[in-house]
Design a protein around this motif. Structure first.
Motif, PDB file in Angstrom:
ATOM      1  N   ALA A   1     -75.307  86.088 106.654  1.00 56.26           N
ATOM      2  CA  ALA A   1     -74.372  84.973 106.567  1.00 56.26           C
ATOM      3  C   ALA A   1     -74.305  84.410 105.149  1.00 56.26           C
ATOM      4  O   ALA A   1     -73.306  83.824 104.757  1.00 56.26           O
ATOM      5  CB  ALA A   1     -74.763  83.885 107.552  1.00 56.26           C
ATOM      6  N   SER A   2     -75.340  84.613 104.360  1.00 56.31           N
ATOM      7  CA  SER A   2     -75.375  84.112 102.988  1.00 56.31           C
ATOM      8  C   SER A   2     -74.683  85.047 101.992  1.00 56.31           C
ATOM      9  O   SER A   2     -74.529  84.700 100.825  1.00 56.31           O
ATOM     10  CB  SER A   2     -76.826  83.901 102.553  1.00 56.31           C
ATOM     11  OG  SER A   2     -77.525  85.130 102.607  1.00 56.31           O
ATOM     12  N   ASN A   3     -74.230  86.204 102.439  1.00 58.22           N
ATOM     13  CA  ASN A   3     -73.591  87.185 101.553  1.00 58.22           C
ATOM     14  C   ASN A   3     -72.269  86.647 101.029  1.00 58.22           C
ATOM     15  O   ASN A   3     -71.416  86.202 101.792  1.00 58.22           O
ATOM     16  CB  ASN A   3     -73.373  88.487 102.324  1.00 58.22           C
ATOM     17  CG  ASN A   3     -72.933  89.633 101.442  1.00 58.22           C
ATOM     18  OD1 ASN A   3     -72.191  89.444 100.486  1.00 58.22           O
ATOM     19  ND2 ASN A   3     -73.378  90.829 101.780  1.00 58.22           N
ATOM     20  N   GLU A   4     -72.066  86.701  99.729  1.00 57.63           N
ATOM     21  CA  GLU A   4     -70.836  86.169  99.121  1.00 57.63           C
ATOM     22  C   GLU A   4     -69.599  86.980  99.489  1.00 57.63           C
ATOM     23  O   GLU A   4     -68.482  86.504  99.328  1.00 57.63           O
ATOM     24  CB  GLU A   4     -70.981  86.081  97.603  1.00 57.63           C
ATOM     25  CG  GLU A   4     -71.085  87.422  96.911  1.00 57.63           C
ATOM     26  CD  GLU A   4     -71.245  87.310  95.405  1.00 57.63           C
ATOM     27  OE1 GLU A   4     -71.041  88.328  94.734  1.00 57.63           O
ATOM     28  OE2 GLU A   4     -71.559  86.218  94.919  1.00 57.63           O
ATOM     29  N   ASP A   5     -69.767  88.199  99.976  1.00 62.79           N
ATOM     30  CA  ASP A   5     -68.629  89.046 100.361  1.00 62.79           C
ATOM     31  C   ASP A   5     -68.326  88.980 101.856  1.00 62.79           C
ATOM     32  O   ASP A   5     -67.518  89.756 102.363  1.00 62.79           O
ATOM     33  CB  ASP A   5     -68.898  90.502  99.961  1.00 62.79           C
ATOM     34  CG  ASP A   5     -68.929  90.688  98.467  1.00 62.79           C
ATOM     35  OD1 ASP A   5     -67.945  90.299  97.817  1.00 62.79           O
ATOM     36  OD2 ASP A   5     -69.934  91.196  97.944  1.00 62.79           O
ATOM     37  N   LEU A   6     -68.968  88.057 102.562  1.00 66.58           N
ATOM     38  CA  LEU A   6     -68.778  87.900 104.000  1.00 66.58           C
ATOM     39  C   LEU A   6     -67.287  87.878 104.347  1.00 66.58           C
ATOM     40  O   LEU A   6     -66.529  87.210 103.652  1.00 66.58           O
ATOM     41  CB  LEU A   6     -69.443  86.590 104.446  1.00 66.58           C
ATOM     42  CG  LEU A   6     -69.526  86.329 105.933  1.00 66.58           C
ATOM     43  CD1 LEU A   6     -70.536  87.263 106.571  1.00 66.58           C
ATOM     44  CD2 LEU A   6     -69.951  84.897 106.194  1.00 66.58           C
ATOM     45  N   PRO A   7     -66.790  88.614 105.278  1.00 68.41           N
ATOM     46  CA  PRO A   7     -67.500  89.334 106.327  1.00 68.41           C
ATOM     47  C   PRO A   7     -67.876  90.760 105.947  1.00 68.41           C
ATOM     48  O   PRO A   7     -68.359  91.513 106.770  1.00 68.41           O
ATOM     49  CB  PRO A   7     -66.491  89.341 107.472  1.00 68.41           C
ATOM     50  CG  PRO A   7     -65.177  89.483 106.780  1.00 68.41           C
ATOM     51  CD  PRO A   7     -65.335  88.643 105.523  1.00 68.41           C
ATOM     52  N   PHE A   8     -67.641  91.138 104.699  1.00 70.83           N
ATOM     53  CA  PHE A   8     -67.985  92.476 104.236  1.00 70.83           C
ATOM     54  C   PHE A   8     -69.378  92.480 103.640  1.00 70.83           C
ATOM     55  O   PHE A   8     -69.887  91.450 103.212  1.00 70.83           O
ATOM     56  CB  PHE A   8     -66.965  92.959 103.205  1.00 70.83           C
ATOM     57  CG  PHE A   8     -65.558  92.950 103.737  1.00 70.83           C
ATOM     58  CD1 PHE A   8     -65.090  93.982 104.514  1.00 70.83           C
ATOM     59  CD2 PHE A   8     -64.723  91.884 103.478  1.00 70.83           C
ATOM     60  CE1 PHE A   8     -63.800  93.963 105.032  1.00 70.83           C
ATOM     61  CE2 PHE A   8     -63.440  91.844 103.977  1.00 70.83           C
ATOM     62  CZ  PHE A   8     -62.976  92.888 104.759  1.00 70.83           C
TER      63      PHE A   8
END
Length: 71
Positions: free
Chosen positions: A16-23
């Motif tokens: 959830a912390s990924n800056e490319d969310l939802p990728f």
């Protein structure tokens, strides 16, 4: 308990912390964008907006009249 998120392109787990969310990555984001741009993805639900349907009918009728007139 939080839901496990998966990248829509490669199906890897995405935090959830990924800056490319939802990728999971910029690469997967670009692959997805390319699929939209090339027409691989389509929105298949029918148009429900009566105003939009009327506008489409008018523009189609106008286009057919122009085709019949040789324009």
């Amino acid at each position: 308990m939080s839901k496990i998120l998966r990248c829509p392109t490669c199906r890897n787990i995405v935090l959830a912390s990924n800056e490319d969310l939802p990728f999971c990555s910029d690469r997967c984001r670009r692959i997805d964008l390319g699929k939209w741009a090339s027409g691989d993805y389509k929105i298949s639900s029918p148009i429900q907006d009566p105003d939009l349907l009327e506008e489409l009918a008018r523009s189609t009728k106008h286009s057919r009249q122009n085709d019949d007139d040789g324009n």
